[in-house]
Design a protein around this motif. Structure first.
Motif, mmCIF file in Angstrom:
data_model
loop_
_atom_site.group_PDB
_atom_site.id
_atom_site.type_symbol
_atom_site.label_atom_id
_atom_site.label_comp_id
_atom_site.label_asym_id
_atom_site.label_seq_id
_atom_site.Cartn_x
_atom_site.Cartn_y
_atom_site.Cartn_z
ATOM 1 N N ARG A 137 -8.025 -1.867 -4.481
ATOM 2 C CA ARG A 137 -7.133 -1.792 -3.691
ATOM 3 C C ARG A 137 -7.357 -2.073 -2.761
ATOM 4 O O ARG A 137 -7.704 -3.228 -1.861
ATOM 5 N N ILE B 276 -4.168 -4.764 -4.383
ATOM 6 C CA ILE B 276 -3.309 -3.752 -2.719
ATOM 7 C C ILE B 276 -1.828 -3.186 -3.949
ATOM 8 O O ILE B 276 -2.117 -1.751 -4.023
ATOM 9 N N GLU C 208 0.567 -1.026 -0.208
ATOM 10 C CA GLU C 208 -0.062 -0.116 -0.096
ATOM 11 C C GLU C 208 0.767 1.347 0.425
ATOM 12 O O GLU C 208 1.017 1.947 -0.406
#
Length: 476
Positions: free
Chosen positions: A68, A180, A51
């Motif tokens: 995401r 992600i 992230e």
């Protein structure tokens, strides 16, 4: 990891209170949210790294942000798989959990020389090149594609084009981690009725890595292929890496075929011996559509391909051919699922594998599910494995589930050394034992390799297989 500590004691449920002004929030800011979950500390740490890497990406769009956030929720409610989990019962991922995982950075790749990728990048080829998961414009060559065909990144996609929903609901932790960490989507679109004559090459190249097995660099390429009604396309996916031996390619391919569309798909995995390759392929087939996959995998310390195909209408055709070569300290793993929900579906699956070393390991878990309304389905599945060394291991699980009552279905599996009768056939005709053995071993995989559409690629794959078989002493 204060966040990890606070999650361990919570019950296994996940709830979110989304701030109206934020489509995507960093994990560190979610301390103030109501999160109730048992999260695996390793998964949480890896999700944080992914992230943090994408938050620096100026190309982020609403589509990516939504993907995401969805994948983050799924990942945080998942644990790192172990041998206690049925899908990973024979595939040991403990070494990944014990390694230091680094995320491939966003260093500039536009000035890379094509020589660093190999001479196989012919300047005349139609190709899309992804370096560490990001499309490289200078090495890609799409100018010769027919009008109306789009091959590029999500960030350059015309606003008039609407993407289908991005699949992940039926995936696992690794497809969630890809969602992600993906920095941009590769998009290939062929409009209704258009047939692309020349094959389109998709070259994935892992540039960043390490010489230490304890340090692994991960990239997360994601590609979406959409074919309109009656469209036809031939794509070739090729995965390779640079000089560094230790890296992890965690890729996802989503294919959407509308009515009567045809996709010929060649997938070649030629990663470095110390690499990790985990791939998810989602395919949805409309009425009377056709999907043909030819896969050869020879590289990597671990190669796992998760393949899921679902028909969305009747009269679909699905053909899958796979050849895996497992040498010293290699795991070659194929988990496939074909879901037939409509009448007159046709599917054929051939899985072949050669294990050449006592530390080599092959896994095949193939599931064909013929549901209630899939009457007049014709489905066949065959797995054949060749063990060339003592203690070489293969775990095979062909699985055919039939609910419909008017079908034609079959499946089978065979695991053996070379057939003595076949050797005798050669010897009785004056062929020496070693020549006969070489011919039988190579021809075992050639049945799949000869189905690769492109002649140059087929020749390179065959040469690679010969070299690996000779290095392991399987042929001379």
């Amino acid at each position: 990891m204060a966040l990890a500590t606070s999650l361990v004691a919570s019950p296994p449920c996940l709830q979110w209170r989304r701030r109206p002004t934020a489509n995507f929030l960093p994990l560190q800011r979610r301390r103030s949210l109501s999160i109730k979950a048992i999260a695996d500390p390793f998964v949480l740490e890896l999700a944080e790294k992914l992230e943090e890497s994408v938050l620096q990406n100026p190309k982020s769009t609403k589509t990516l942000s939504t993907l995401r956030e969805k994948c983050t929720q799924e990942a945080l409610s998942s644990k790192w798989p172990s041998a206690k989990d049925e899908p990973f019962r024979f595939t040991d991922l403990k070494f990944l959990k014990e390694a230091t995982i680094q995320v491939a950075s966003q260093e500039e790749t536009e000035n890379l020389d094509s020589n660093s990728l190999d001479q196989s990048l012919d300047a005349k080829s139609q190709r899309v090149v992804l370096i560490d998961g990001v499309l490289n414009k200078s090495l890609s060559h799409t100018a010769g594609l027919p009008d109306g065909v789009f091959a590029g990144s999500l960030s350059s996609l015309p606003e008039t084009f609407s993407l289908p929903p991005l699949e992940n609901d039926c995936g696992d932790l690794f497809s969630s981690l890809n969602g992600i960490g993906t920095r941009d989507l590769g998009i290939i679109f062929v409009p209704e009725g258009l047939k692309v004559e020349q094959p389109l090459y998709i070259v994935y190249f892992s540039r960043q890595g390490s010489d230490l097995q304890s340090e692994i660099w991960v990239s997360n390429p994601r590609l979406v292929v959409v074919l309109g009604k009656g469209a036809e396309l031939n794509i070739v996916e090729e995965f390779r890496g640079g000089e560094k031996r230790s890296y992890w390619t965690n890729s996802v391919l989503q294919v959407n075929l509308e009515e009567e569309a045809k996709l010929f798909h060649s997938f070649v995995q030629l990663q470095k011996p110390g690499a990790v390759h985990i791939k998810w392929t989602f395919v949805q087939q409309g009425t009377s559509s056709s999907y043909n996959l030819v896969e050869t995998s020879t590289g990597g310390r671990l190669n796992r391909h998760n393949l899921q195909i679902q028909q969305l209408g009747p009269d679909t055709v699905t053909e899958l051919s796979t050849f895996h070569l497992a040498g010293e300290n290699q795991i070659q793993d194929l988990h496939s699922k074909i879901i037939l929900d409509h009448p007159r579906g046709y599917s054929r699956q051939l899985h072949k594998c050669i294990v050449t070393h006592s530390s080599g390991h092959a896994v095949f878990d193939g599931n064909v599910k013929v549901n209630r309304y899939a009457q007049l389905t014709d489905a066949g599945q065959l797995s054949r494995s060749l063990l060339m060394a003592p203690r070489a291991t293969v775990n095979v699980k062909p699985n055919l589930q039939i609910v419909a009552n008017d079908v034609k279905c079959s499946h089978g599996a065979a695991i053996s050394d070379l057939d003595e009768d076949q050797l005798f056939y050669f010897l009785a005709r004056g062929v020496d034992a070693q020549t006969a053995r070489n011919a039988l071993v190579f021809s075992f995989g050639a049945e799949v390799m000869e189905r690769i559409f492109d002649k140059d690629l087929r020749r390179r794959v065959e040469n690679d297989v010969r070299e690996l078989l000779a290095a392991e002493g399987a042929i001379r």
